[in-house]
Design a protein around this motif. Sequence first.
Motif, PDB file in Angstrom:
ATOM      1  N   GLU A 180       0.834  -1.204   0.000  1.00 14.12           N
ATOM      2  CA  GLU A 180       0.000   0.000   0.000  1.00 14.12           C
ATOM      3  C   GLU A 180       0.869   1.255   0.000  1.00 14.12           C
ATOM      4  O   GLU A 180       0.480   2.292  -0.533  1.00 14.12           O
ATOM      5  N   GLY A 203      -1.993  -0.910  -9.178  1.00 15.50           N
ATOM      6  CA  GLY A 203      -3.015  -1.196  -8.177  1.00 15.50           C
ATOM      7  C   GLY A 203      -3.756  -2.480  -8.464  1.00 15.50           C
ATOM      8  O   GLY A 203      -4.031  -3.283  -7.560  1.00 15.50           O
ATOM      9  N   GLY A 238      -9.426   2.838  -2.224  1.00 16.24           N
ATOM     10  CA  GLY A 238      -9.072   3.909  -1.306  1.00 16.24           C
ATOM     11  C   GLY A 238     -10.104   4.156  -0.243  1.00 16.24           C
ATOM     12  O   GLY A 238      -9.784   4.340   0.939  1.00 16.24           O
ATOM     13  N   ILE A 260     -10.010   1.580   2.632  1.00 13.85           N
ATOM     14  CA  ILE A 260      -8.964   1.833   3.619  1.00 13.85           C
ATOM     15  C   ILE A 260      -9.333   3.031   4.478  1.00 13.85           C
ATOM     16  O   ILE A 260      -9.061   3.048   5.690  1.00 13.85           O
ATOM     17  N   LEU A 274      -6.426   3.103  -5.133  1.00 12.42           N
ATOM     18  CA  LEU A 274      -5.871   3.726  -3.939  1.00 12.42           C
ATOM     19  C   LEU A 274      -5.023   4.946  -4.268  1.00 12.42           C
ATOM     20  O   LEU A 274      -5.147   5.985  -3.615  1.00 12.42           O
ATOM     21  N   TYR A 298      -7.237   7.836  -5.174  1.00 16.61           N
ATOM     22  CA  TYR A 298      -7.964   8.293  -3.989  1.00 16.61           C
ATOM     23  C   TYR A 298      -7.071   9.200  -3.142  1.00 16.61           C
ATOM     24  O   TYR A 298      -7.516  10.255  -2.663  1.00 16.61           O
TER      25      TYR A 298
END
Length: 474
Positions: free
Chosen positions: A259, A357, A365, A368, A400, A403
């Motif tokens: 990540e 990703g 995103g 999380i 992610l 985001y």
Amino acid sequence: MSNSEHHGMKPLEGLSAYCRSSKYGEEQRDDRFGRLFQYLSPAYTRPDILAAIGAKNGPMDGKSSDKRTDTVPVGMVFFGQFVDHDITLDASTTFDSVVDNPGEVANVRTPTLDLDCIYGLGPEAQPYLFEQGGTFGGVKLLTGVDNPGQAGLRDSDLLRSPNGRAIIGDPRNDENRVISQIQLAIIRFHNHVAQTLHDETGLEGHDLYEHSRQQTTWHYQWAVVNDFLTDMCGVPVVEKILGCGRQHYCSEVPFIPIEFSVAAYRFGHSMIPMKLQVQKGKSRLELFGTILGRGFDALTDPKGVVDWHELLFTPENRKVERAQKLDTKMAGDLLNLPFIDGTPAEKSLATRNLLRGNTFLLPAGEKIAVAIGCPEDQIKKVIKKVAKVNGDLGDEGIPLWLYLLAEAEVIGRAESDGSTNEGEGLGPVGATIVAETLIGLLELDDHSYLGANRNWSPREEWNTLGKLVTVAQP
């Protein structure tokens, strides 16, 4: 092998991995990548949608826009690249095969901020990096000034072999002129530390080397926490992690989370300007031009010598070049990389980041954001911004990396007065991942200042990044 084949720009295979649990039950290794959010399901976005988002002249193309931050010096972005090279290198994965278990992917670098990119394997294993004989034999590192036969402006360059290649611990730190000048500045800092300690204590040989390396490394680590992280993540985020502990980077050994490496730490790509002023009173230079963009060769143009007083805050208090705003836009040149041969998707740094990703099964995103406890109104605000970037993404499953850029744009960096500063740094999700990872790497390293002596403080003359890289600058 063609460039496109090397980088794996082929149809995605192995989607059966999505049907498997993301909890592996394996012991984390420090020479492998890992996950922070193991129980979150991966997101998937069609590659054609990702290619459209990251395309030249697409929604992320900032073209020649020059919106700078108010508080972040542009040198801090390149320092972030240097830090990345110190802790991580994935030399095996490509875009064409799913990485279900990152624990199977080797990290070629040591996942600690130990400056092995500067010291290599040390004076015994790699003596050609160091002076030989005399008081500083096996202690001081060599630079171009120590090589009388070296081509180009050797007094302002790294040590190089006859073919122009830099003789350094990590060849990536010569891929452009700015990063090679950071490498040179920190080598000079080590040599300055060695000279200072010798003058003060009389130490020589192995003892002087070890003491100098520790002091150089600890001052560098201090700058990572107290300059880089506070600029990019915000003082409140850093202070909370240091004071209350990490909540998500939980491990018994230091490791690099995907990540972090695949998404969050790529935030700097949005902050790179197309032009830089690297010398006082001189014109800005193209980042990918012949002077700054040229790497892996001797420095021959005096315009390529970086004056760090121009790119970082230092005691000289000059008007410092600022980084670009952290948002969903990128410099146009980054969406059509001049040194990459291939399709438009292959040449776009944004598209490449987005495709990673999918490859690494990253969670969305917003998933999380929920996991770390972000307020619903913040998440909705980011989703609304992403919809403006590309409506085809819908309101779920946002990549992610995208985001985090949108979060930085509409929420921004946490400030000490309780406010947030849009575009100045990472928002809550990005800041949490980046700050917890880098602080975690230090706390889990018995040789770092946070792992060995939490009461250590830097010397005043070396206690900021700006001082560190300019104290030995000619």
